[in-house]
Design a protein around this motif. Structure first.
Motif, PDB file in Angstrom:
ATOM      1  N   GLY A 167       0.384   2.491   6.999  1.00 21.58           N
ATOM      2  CA  GLY A 167       0.210   2.330   5.558  1.00 21.58           C
ATOM      3  C   GLY A 167       1.424   2.792   4.781  1.00 21.58           C
ATOM      4  O   GLY A 167       1.836   2.160   3.802  1.00 21.58           O
ATOM      5  N   GLN A 168       2.014   3.909   5.227  1.00 21.50           N
ATOM      6  CA  GLN A 168       3.232   4.409   4.581  1.00 21.50           C
ATOM      7  C   GLN A 168       4.381   3.416   4.751  1.00 21.50           C
ATOM      8  O   GLN A 168       5.162   3.173   3.820  1.00 21.50           O
ATOM      9  N   TRP A 169       4.470   2.841   5.923  1.00 23.36           N
ATOM     10  CA  TRP A 169       5.488   1.823   6.207  1.00 23.36           C
ATOM     11  C   TRP A 169       5.342   0.659   5.221  1.00 23.36           C
ATOM     12  O   TRP A 169       6.314   0.227   4.593  1.00 23.36           O
ATOM     13  N   CYS A 170       4.116   0.154   5.099  1.00 24.77           N
ATOM     14  CA  CYS A 170       3.867  -0.971   4.181  1.00 24.77           C
ATOM     15  C   CYS A 170       4.136  -0.577   2.727  1.00 24.77           C
ATOM     16  O   CYS A 170       4.626  -1.387   1.929  1.00 24.77           O
ATOM     17  N   ASP A 171       3.828   0.682   2.391  1.00 24.99           N
ATOM     18  CA  ASP A 171       4.065   1.172   1.033  1.00 24.99           C
ATOM     19  C   ASP A 171       5.560   1.160   0.710  1.00 24.99           C
ATOM     20  O   ASP A 171       5.969   0.768  -0.388  1.00 24.99           O
ATOM     21  N   LEU A 172       6.384   1.580   1.664  1.00 22.88           N
ATOM     22  CA  LEU A 172       7.834   1.562   1.463  1.00 22.88           C
ATOM     23  C   LEU A 172       8.358   0.134   1.352  1.00 22.88           C
ATOM     24  O   LEU A 172       9.218  -0.167   0.523  1.00 22.88           O
ATOM     25  N   GLU A 173       7.817  -0.743   2.185  1.00 24.94           N
ATOM     26  CA  GLU A 173       8.238  -2.146   2.141  1.00 24.94           C
ATOM     27  C   GLU A 173       7.884  -2.797   0.811  1.00 24.94           C
ATOM     28  O   GLU A 173       8.538  -3.754   0.377  1.00 24.94           O
TER      29      GLU A 173
END
Length: 305
Positions: A167-173
């Motif tokens: 989720g954090q990865w997607c948030d950064l993207e």
């Protein structure tokens, strides 16, 4: 909330904080001695960070709601394991390559205090610490290898690629992009909601809850997890750094899509209330024993810090 209800919630959080802080302090002191140099100090500093301890409170409330008996020390360790995972996420979330924040919970972030390299290593180390703390709790509850394995799957899947980390990865993207409301919900169900849901499930597992109750806890945790993030978005947009204990307005600075940017502050607050009402319906099989969980759910949606 009435004054009596606020007192109940304060008691729930105070109890969770006392239990959790005692476990974290013990591990911080141990690791400060076992891990040499700045890394040991950075790990201990992260573990000793103050917090509301909402996730450990949910573990305890779910355990009580499912008629968990005895061995309260095991509940404290399980709740502390969740808090260690959450702490790891905050240490890495604050790094220059992520949100690059200077303040967390009213103190300098770990990388500002000890340097980026030490903070990065400390964050990774905390994942292993969480596993040790979880194992300690399972041993105290006499859950055996199967019980520990079940708990470990819940905790680490909720914090891994299919949960918090993903989720954090997607948030950064998604920074500098406009997400739809459905896409935003998907990101935050993983980034924030999964670990909150896991807190509820771990309390149920520890209590030996039947399948029907576990289904209710899973659904409750999912809704409350989203409500937590909605409330966070409102606070980031409307609160001050002093109130929040971290830098306010970071979402707008980083160009993040939020519930406030999509729904407005008033609309986002209504969405949090809707999610909490929906969450409460899932606890019907638990009856009056669910009251601590419902109170925490209301607190999550209405908190001011």
């Amino acid at each position: 909330m009435t004054s009596d209800t606020r007192t109940e919630v304060a008691d729930l959080l105070d109890g969770a904080r006392t239990r959790t802080d005692a476990v974290l302090a013990r591990w911080a002191n141990r690791l400060r001695l076992e891990v040499p140099g700045v890394e040991g100090e950075a790990i201990a500093y992260a573990l000793e960070s103050p917090g509301k301890r909402v996730r450990p409170a949910l573990v305890h409330a779910a355990w009580r709601a499912c008629k968990g008996l005895g061995k309260e020390s095991s509940v404290a360790s399980i709740g502390a394991a969740v808090e260690v995972v959450h702490t790891y996420s905050l240490v890495h979330d604050d790094l220059p390559c992520m949100d690059d924040d200077d303040q967390r919970r009213g103190r300098p972030t770990v990388h500002r205090r000890f340097g980026t390299a030490a903070a990065t290593r400390a964050g990774y180390a905390l994942v292993a610490v969480a596993a040790e703390v979880l194992s300690e709790g399972a041993d105290r509850a006499d859950l055996g290898p199967e019980g520990l394995s079940r708990m470990a799957r819940v905790l680490f899947s909720s914090s891994g690629l299919h949960g918090m980390v993903g989720g954090q990865w997607c948030d950064l993207e998604a920074e500098r992009r406009q997400l739809t409301l459905d896409s935003l919900r998907s990101v935050h169900a993983a980034k924030t909601g999964a670990l909150i849901q896991a807190s509820c499930l771990l309390g149920g597992i520890l209590a030996g809850a039947p399948k029907e109750w576990m289904t209710g806890l899973r659904a409750f945790g999912a809704d409350i997890g989203l409500a937590f993030q909605v409330a966070d978005d409102v606070l980031d947009a409307t609160g001050t750094s002093a109130e929040l204990g971290k830098t306010a307005g970071r979402d707008a600075t980083l160009g993040k899509s939020t519930y406030v940017s999509l729904l407005g502050a008033t609309g986002a607050a209504r969405e949090a209330e809707r999610l909490v009402t929906q969450a409460e319906a899932h606890l019907a099989p638990l009856g009056a024993l669910a009251r601590p969980l419902t109170l925490l759910g209301r607190y999550i949606a209405q908190r001011r810090s």
